[in-house]
Design an enzyme around this catalytic site. Sequence first.
Site, PDB file in Angstrom:
ATOM      1  N   GLU A 269       2.435 -22.079 -17.730  1.00 29.33           N
ATOM      2  CA  GLU A 269       2.221 -20.874 -17.838  1.00 29.33           C
ATOM      3  C   GLU A 269       3.556 -20.207 -18.709  1.00 29.33           C
ATOM      4  O   GLU A 269       4.516 -19.475 -18.635  1.00 29.33           O
ATOM      5  CB  GLU A 269       2.970 -20.094 -16.381  1.00 29.33           C
ATOM      6  CG  GLU A 269       3.571 -21.027 -15.275  1.00 29.33           C
ATOM      7  CD  GLU A 269       3.951 -20.349 -14.332  1.00 29.33           C
ATOM      8  OE1 GLU A 269       3.112 -20.085 -13.426  1.00 29.33           O
ATOM      9  OE2 GLU A 269       4.837 -19.528 -14.148  1.00 29.33           O
ATOM     10  N   PRO A 270       2.958 -20.482 -20.131  1.00 28.64           N
ATOM     11  CA  PRO A 270       3.815 -20.042 -21.236  1.00 28.64           C
ATOM     12  C   PRO A 270       4.076 -18.824 -21.368  1.00 28.64           C
ATOM     13  O   PRO A 270       2.859 -17.953 -21.499  1.00 28.64           O
ATOM     14  CB  PRO A 270       3.509 -21.457 -21.968  1.00 28.64           C
ATOM     15  CG  PRO A 270       2.035 -21.124 -21.782  1.00 28.64           C
ATOM     16  CD  PRO A 270       1.900 -21.049 -20.798  1.00 28.64           C
ATOM     17  N   ARG A 272       7.052 -16.857 -23.803  1.00 30.28           N
ATOM     18  CA  ARG A 272       7.646 -17.315 -25.139  1.00 30.28           C
ATOM     19  C   ARG A 272       6.412 -18.051 -26.479  1.00 30.28           C
ATOM     20  O   ARG A 272       6.748 -17.508 -27.456  1.00 30.28           O
ATOM     21  CB  ARG A 272       8.854 -18.117 -25.102  1.00 30.28           C
ATOM     22  CG  ARG A 272       9.978 -17.258 -26.521  1.00 30.28           C
ATOM     23  CD  ARG A 272      11.114 -18.289 -25.840  1.00 30.28           C
ATOM     24  NE  ARG A 272      12.140 -18.316 -24.543  1.00 30.28           N
ATOM     25  CZ  ARG A 272      12.749 -17.353 -24.828  1.00 30.28           C
ATOM     26  NH1 ARG A 272      12.935 -16.262 -25.441  1.00 30.28           N
ATOM     27  NH2 ARG A 272      13.573 -17.110 -23.743  1.00 30.28           N
ATOM     28  N   TYR A 312      21.964 -12.425 -24.040  1.00 33.52           N
ATOM     29  CA  TYR A 312      22.500 -14.133 -24.049  1.00 33.52           C
ATOM     30  C   TYR A 312      23.076 -14.037 -25.395  1.00 33.52           C
ATOM     31  O   TYR A 312      23.312 -15.132 -25.107  1.00 33.52           O
ATOM     32  CB  TYR A 312      20.980 -14.410 -23.818  1.00 33.52           C
ATOM     33  CG  TYR A 312      19.814 -13.933 -22.936  1.00 33.52           C
ATOM     34  CD1 TYR A 312      20.192 -13.885 -21.760  1.00 33.52           C
ATOM     35  CD2 TYR A 312      18.201 -13.919 -23.715  1.00 33.52           C
ATOM     36  CE1 TYR A 312      18.502 -13.398 -20.979  1.00 33.52           C
ATOM     37  CE2 TYR A 312      16.983 -13.493 -23.037  1.00 33.52           C
ATOM     38  CZ  TYR A 312      18.087 -13.284 -21.858  1.00 33.52           C
ATOM     39  OH  TYR A 312      16.270 -13.107 -20.954  1.00 33.52           O
ATOM     40  N   CYS A 338      26.333   2.887 -28.011  1.00 31.00           N
ATOM     41  CA  CYS A 338      27.850   2.773 -28.102  1.00 31.00           C
ATOM     42  C   CYS A 338      28.408   1.695 -27.137  1.00 31.00           C
ATOM     43  O   CYS A 338      28.891   1.609 -26.127  1.00 31.00           O
ATOM     44  CB  CYS A 338      28.342   4.399 -27.462  1.00 31.00           C
ATOM     45  SG  CYS A 338      27.741   5.420 -28.602  1.00 31.00           S
TER      46      CYS A 338
HETATM   47  C1  LIG Z   1       8.133 -18.581 -12.986  1.00 25.82           C
HETATM   48  C2  LIG Z   1       7.859 -17.981 -14.858  1.00 25.82           C
HETATM   49  N1  LIG Z   1       7.023 -18.535 -15.083  1.00 25.82           N
HETATM   50  C3  LIG Z   1       6.398 -18.753 -16.427  1.00 25.82           C
HETATM   51  C4  LIG Z   1       8.263 -18.408 -17.256  1.00 25.82           C
HETATM   52  C5  LIG Z   1       7.927 -17.985 -18.883  1.00 25.82           C
HETATM   53  O1  LIG Z   1       8.941 -18.712 -19.832  1.00 25.82           O
HETATM   54  P1  LIG Z   1       8.524 -18.764 -21.439  1.00 25.82           P
HETATM   55  O2  LIG Z   1       8.332 -17.638 -22.075  1.00 25.82           O
HETATM   56  O3  LIG Z   1       9.936 -19.314 -21.401  1.00 25.82           O
HETATM   57  O4  LIG Z   1       7.628 -19.970 -21.488  1.00 25.82           O
HETATM   58  C6  LIG Z   1       9.461 -17.562 -16.571  1.00 25.82           C
HETATM   59  C7  LIG Z   1      10.206 -16.718 -17.741  1.00 25.82           C
HETATM   60  O5  LIG Z   1      11.245 -16.316 -17.380  1.00 25.82           O
HETATM   61  C8  LIG Z   1       9.371 -17.749 -15.355  1.00 25.82           C
HETATM   62  O6  LIG Z   1       9.868 -17.113 -15.130  1.00 25.82           O
END
Ligand SMILES: Cc1ncc(COP(=O)(O)O)c(C=O)c1O
Length: 413
Positions: A269-270, A272, A312, A338
Site C-alpha cells: 500500500e504505497p 509517497r 518533520y 508568522c
Molecule cells: C497504514 C499506512 N499504509 C500506507 C502508508 C503510505 O506510506 P508511504 O506514503 O510512505 O508509502 C501509510 C503512511 O503513513 C500508512 O500509515
Amino acid sequence: MLTYKNNDPYIEGTSLYDLVKVCQTPFYVYSQQKIIDQVNKTKEILGNNIFYSIKSNSNQAILKLMNSLNIGADVVSVGELKRALEAGFDPNKIIFEGVGKSDQDLLYAIHKNIRLINTESLEEIKLLDNLANEKNKIVDIGVRLNPDVDGETLSKISTGKKTDKFGIEFDNIDKIIKLVKSCKSLNLIGISCHIGSQISKNEAYRNTFSQMKMAADKFIESGINIKHVDLGGGFHVKYEDSDPDFNIKKVKEELDNCFTQTNYELSFEPGRYLIAEAGVTVTSILTIKNNGGINYLIVDAGMNTLIRPAMYGAHHEISAINVNSEEFMDYAIAGPICESSDVFLKNIKLAKQKIGNLLVIKNTGAYGKVMSSNYNSRPLPSEILVHNDNYAIIYSPEKIEKTIEADIIPSWL
Ligand SMILES: Cc1ncc(COP(=O)(O)O)c(C=O)c1O
C-alpha cells in the site's frame, strides 16, 4: 520533472510560464506521465496487488488516474473512503485502515461492502463484531499487526515500533485468534503492517517480511484462513543527494526470499513512492532581505502550503527558474507565515534573484497539498495536472471570504 526548451522550463510538453499565466502562485503541478510510469514500474516489480495510499495525494483527478491504472485504494478515514468511491474505485479494491475509527465510520464501511476493514485494536474487533451483528452481515476483516521493527526513519514517520500507536502487538496474536473465533459476524482473512515512511534499508524489509510470514503461519495453523498479507508501504524516495539509493527490486528480492510458497496473496500500500516525484510546488519571491548576514528570499508558499520541512525537518530541493544574473548568492528560502519554523531551506546557492522571480520546490507530489492549511487565513494552494501539452487546474481553492463565512457568530455577540 522540469526540462528546458530554449531556456524555458517545461513539465512534459507544457511551459511553466503558461501555467503561471492562468494560476496564481503558490500552486502544485503534477506530471500525469510520471505518475503512470511510476505505477507501472511498481506493478511490474511487485505485482498487481498495489493499493494506493490515498492519504499522500487524494485529489479526485489523481484518484481517477490511479483507478484507471488498475490499482486499489488504501484509505484511512470515511472522507478518504468517500473520495475513493467517488473516483470510481471498485469497493472490492478498497482497504480501510486507521488507528481510530468511530461507530459511524465502521458502519459506513460495512454498508459499502469494501474489500477489507483493517482493525487496529482488540477493542475495535469487538466493536466491529457488534456492529456487523446489528446489521446482520458477515464482514471480512484484517488485523494490522505491529511487528516491532525499527525502520530507521524520522521518528515522526515511524509507525512499526512496539511503542508506536499503530497496529496490535505480535505478543497479542493468541488473543486475536481467540477473540476472532468468538466473533459471530467477522471473517478474519487478512493481516497487514506498515512500519513507517521513507524506509530504505533492506534489513528493515527483511525483518518485517519474516515477522509477517511467522504471523501468517501462526494464524493459519490455528485454522484461520488468511488470504491476504499486506506488507505496507513506506518505499523510500530520494529527496536530496545525500539520501540513500533505494531500489525497489531489492524489496522484491527480500520478498521472494521470505515468501517462497504461500496460499495467500501478497499486497502493498504505497503512497509517497507512487507520486512524490511527479509533483512540484511553484512559488514566487515576495521580497528579499538580509537579516543578521542571511539573505532571505521570502516566497509566497509557506508552511501552510507545504508543511513537511517545518513539521518533520524534511528536505526539498529548490531551483530557480529565472536566472537573470551570473552572480551566485547564498540564500535562505522562507515562507510568509508568522512562525520561525516557516523556512524551506537554509544555505542554498542560487543565481542572484529578484522580487517576482519563480522558484520550484521539488518532489512535492506526496504529502504536499493534502497537508496544506488555511493557517494565517491564507488560501489553500491550487493544483494542476499536466498531460503532454495539455493541462487542467484540478483544484481551485475557495476564496478566503468563503472560509470566513463558515465561522458562526453566536447570538450573544
Ligand atoms: C497504514 C499506512 N499504509 C500506507 C502508508 C503510505 O506510506 P508511504 O506514503 O510512505 O508509502 C501509510 C503512511 O503513513 C500508512 O500509515
